[in-house]
Design an enzyme around this catalytic site. Sequence first.
Site, mmCIF file in Angstrom:
data_model
loop_
_atom_site.group_PDB
_atom_site.id
_atom_site.type_symbol
_atom_site.label_atom_id
_atom_site.label_comp_id
_atom_site.label_asym_id
_atom_site.label_seq_id
_atom_site.Cartn_x
_atom_site.Cartn_y
_atom_site.Cartn_z
ATOM 1 N N ARG A 1 -5.719 -8.757 -1.187
ATOM 2 C CA ARG A 1 -5.001 -7.480 -1.299
ATOM 3 C C ARG A 1 -5.960 -6.423 -1.801
ATOM 4 O O ARG A 1 -6.829 -6.701 -2.630
ATOM 5 C CB ARG A 1 -3.837 -7.580 -2.292
ATOM 6 C CG ARG A 1 -2.710 -8.449 -1.834
ATOM 7 C CD ARG A 1 -1.474 -8.230 -2.698
ATOM 8 N NE ARG A 1 -0.777 -7.003 -2.337
ATOM 9 C CZ ARG A 1 0.020 -6.874 -1.276
ATOM 10 N NH1 ARG A 1 0.221 -7.881 -0.466
ATOM 11 N NH2 ARG A 1 0.619 -5.731 -1.027
ATOM 12 N N CYS B 1 1.775 3.696 3.810
ATOM 13 C CA CYS B 1 1.591 2.240 3.791
ATOM 14 C C CYS B 1 2.438 1.517 4.849
ATOM 15 O O CYS B 1 2.103 1.555 6.014
ATOM 16 C CB CYS B 1 1.852 1.729 2.377
ATOM 17 S SG CYS B 1 1.123 0.119 2.062
ATOM 18 N N HIS C 1 -0.028 5.554 -2.364
ATOM 19 C CA HIS C 1 1.281 5.660 -3.036
ATOM 20 C C HIS C 1 1.110 6.538 -4.273
ATOM 21 O O HIS C 1 0.071 7.130 -4.491
ATOM 22 C CB HIS C 1 1.738 4.273 -3.518
ATOM 23 C CG HIS C 1 1.908 3.257 -2.460
ATOM 24 N ND1 HIS C 1 3.021 3.193 -1.673
ATOM 25 C CD2 HIS C 1 1.116 2.229 -2.074
ATOM 26 C CE1 HIS C 1 2.917 2.159 -0.851
ATOM 27 N NE2 HIS C 1 1.763 1.559 -1.066
HETATM 28 N N1 GLN Z 1 3.476 -5.055 3.324
HETATM 29 C C1 GLN Z 1 2.381 -4.231 3.643
HETATM 30 C C2 GLN Z 1 1.036 -4.740 3.146
HETATM 31 O O1 GLN Z 1 0.936 -5.379 2.106
HETATM 32 C C3 GLN Z 1 2.657 -2.865 3.085
HETATM 33 C C4 GLN Z 1 2.652 -2.819 1.606
HETATM 34 C C5 GLN Z 1 2.987 -1.480 1.080
HETATM 35 O O2 GLN Z 1 3.716 -0.704 1.713
HETATM 36 N N2 GLN Z 1 2.496 -1.230 -0.121
HETATM 37 O O3 GLN Z 1 0.064 -4.501 3.819
#
Ligand code: GLN
Length: 241
Positions: free
Chosen positions: A127, A93, A193
């Site tokens: 998101r 990520c 993740h």
């Molecule tokens: N901040 C980044 C995003 O939201 C990475 C988030 C994350 O590592 N889960 O795209």
Amino acid sequence: MNPLTLVHLYPREMNIYGDTGNVVVLRRRLEWRGLPVQVVPVSVGDRLPTAADVLLGGGGQDAAQGEIGADFASRGPTLRAMADDGVVVLAICGTYQMLGHEFVTVDGERIEGVGVLDVVTRGERERLIGNNAVDTADTLGAGRLVGYENHSGMTTLGPAAAPLGRTSTGRGNNGRDGTEGAVRGNVIGTYLHGPVLAKSPRFADELLRRALARRGEPVDLAPLDDTLPELAARVAVGRPR
Ligand code: GLN
């Protein structure tokens, strides 16, 4: 045999959704087989051991990426040299985004990347969240990777980047083109993740095999009982997003 050196990048700042677990999984899978291993944490200002066999970096909030941004960018020449030298890299990520050319957050902040992977990332309002599975049959031959994605950065692959795999259950790199992650040689970036290696044991062993082969010490990794990680993967995939 010299211990396999796992370098854990920014363990404090870049560790969301259990990504530190990837380091634990690799360490334990070596220890269970009686193979020597050492873990070296590298934070802002620390020297990066160039003798690393595996580099691991986790996800982070946009703010954490900003905090480590200058330090990470200053390591560009070292990271590019290590990638060219075949060091195994697993970037999740936020670290995946920073291995690309740049990440521009939804607020317009530009976080410079190191250009190890030919990808760019733009923050958006939406998101992409949920469990995800990625088939790597055509890319790594490491089975199905199972993890959890949560990002607003949308990543687009350039011509020099190959996708890690295709995703049908999740949203992947950008929610639009069906790709997930990116691969270049032994460098692997992904949005998974969870930690991904705890639910993808074949993938964990593939990373170890590559690292050992690169040292000229190919080892037949003794089979382990992976009933629990495989069950965890099936449960995650069966859950509604
Ligand atoms: N901040 C980044 C995003 O939201 C990475 C988030 C994350 O590592 N889960 O795209």
